[in-house]
Motif scaffolding. Structure first.
Motif, PDB file in Angstrom:
ATOM      1  N   MET A  32       1.025  -1.132   0.198  1.00 47.27           N
ATOM      2  CA  MET A  32       0.064   0.414   0.046  1.00 47.27           C
ATOM      3  C   MET A  32       0.547   1.378  -0.130  1.00 47.27           C
ATOM      4  O   MET A  32      -0.069   2.436   0.168  1.00 47.27           O
ATOM      5  N   PRO A  38      -6.998  -1.290   5.779  1.00 42.64           N
ATOM      6  CA  PRO A  38      -7.536  -2.222   4.202  1.00 42.64           C
ATOM      7  C   PRO A  38      -8.527  -1.692   3.756  1.00 42.64           C
ATOM      8  O   PRO A  38      -8.886  -1.005   2.860  1.00 42.64           O
ATOM      9  N   CYS A  41      -8.291   2.069   2.471  1.00 43.34           N
ATOM     10  CA  CYS A  41      -7.392   1.754   1.345  1.00 43.34           C
ATOM     11  C   CYS A  41      -8.061   1.294  -0.148  1.00 43.34           C
ATOM     12  O   CYS A  41      -8.318   1.793  -1.663  1.00 43.34           O
ATOM     13  N   ALA A  42      -9.356   0.307   0.584  1.00 42.96           N
ATOM     14  CA  ALA A  42      -9.872  -0.302  -0.651  1.00 42.96           C
ATOM     15  C   ALA A  42     -10.413   1.109  -1.098  1.00 42.96           C
ATOM     16  O   ALA A  42     -11.669   1.028  -2.648  1.00 42.96           O
ATOM     17  N   SER A  53      -8.067  -3.889  -6.352  1.00 45.56           N
ATOM     18  CA  SER A  53      -7.423  -4.802  -6.538  1.00 45.56           C
ATOM     19  C   SER A  53      -8.194  -6.128  -5.930  1.00 45.56           C
ATOM     20  O   SER A  53      -9.648  -5.573  -5.065  1.00 45.56           O
ATOM     21  N   TYR A  56      -7.770  -6.160   0.542  1.00 44.17           N
ATOM     22  CA  TYR A  56      -6.199  -5.701   1.074  1.00 44.17           C
ATOM     23  C   TYR A  56      -6.550  -6.283   2.234  1.00 44.17           C
ATOM     24  O   TYR A  56      -6.872  -6.377   3.204  1.00 44.17           O
ATOM     25  N   THR A  75      -4.992  -4.000 -10.901  1.00 46.24           N
ATOM     26  CA  THR A  75      -3.840  -3.718 -10.256  1.00 46.24           C
ATOM     27  C   THR A  75      -2.361  -3.920 -10.908  1.00 46.24           C
ATOM     28  O   THR A  75      -2.119  -2.544 -10.496  1.00 46.24           O
ATOM     29  N   GLU A  89      -2.881  -5.963  -1.652  1.00 45.29           N
ATOM     30  CA  GLU A  89      -2.475  -5.313  -1.287  1.00 45.29           C
ATOM     31  C   GLU A  89      -2.596  -5.473   0.026  1.00 45.29           C
ATOM     32  O   GLU A  89      -3.151  -5.900   0.777  1.00 45.29           O
TER      33      GLU A  89
END
Length: 160
Positions: A32, A38, A41-42, A53, A56, A75, A89
């Motif tokens: 990441m 996570p 990030c997603a 992705s 995560y 990705t 990730e």
């Protein structure tokens, strides 16, 4: 479809993904470049970036599903690879130059890789290039991802 190991999901629907027309036979690891939650990030990938992705993993070892395994995530920057790969990730617990990953994240990564290989009936092999079934982002793009810390552990991850 996601692994039963998931702690949570971020619904990508059909966004930032394509129909998968190849069978799953690879796993591609990314980092990441941050110690990001996570889910955050997603959601960031889904809402703000032209990337995605399948999974995560956070520094605490939590696993979040993003793009369904039945779809090709955006990705690695290589459509052919992403067609046959489940992409993951992983959060970093330190920045450059090492881009270290926590032990909890490594444990979850290994468990997720084993689950994917079991369900899709392939063996994880690390060859150091894109011929293996375990690949990394830097094999397809000029990037430091997944960083030296994870890269040095790819053989052990494949064996585990």
């Amino acid at each position: 479809m996601f692994s039963d190991l998931c702690d949570d999901y971020v619904d990508f629907g059909n966004e930032k993904s394509d129909r998968r027309y190849k069978s799953i036979s690879k796993i591609t690891i990314h980092h990441m470049a941050a110690n990001s939650n996570p889910i955050y990030c997603a959601e960031w990938h889904r809402d703000d970036k032209a990337v995605s992705s399948n999974y995560y993993i956070g520094s605490d070892g939590s696993i979040v599903g993003g793009v369904s395994e039945s779809r090709k995530a955006w990705t690695s920057g290589n459509g052919d690879n992403d067609q046959s790969a489940i992409t993951i990730e992983v959060a970093n617990c330190s920045r450059e130059p090492e881009w270290k990953v926590s032990d909890a994240a490594i444990e979850s990564l290994i468990a997720l890789c084993a689950d994917i290989c079991r369900r899709y009936d392939f063996e994880l092999t690390w060859t150091g290039d894109d011929d293996g079934s375990l690949t990394t982002h830097d094999m397809f793009r000029d990037t430091e991802c997944p960083g030296p810390y994870l890269r040095r552990r790819m053989g052990a991850i494949a064996k585990a």
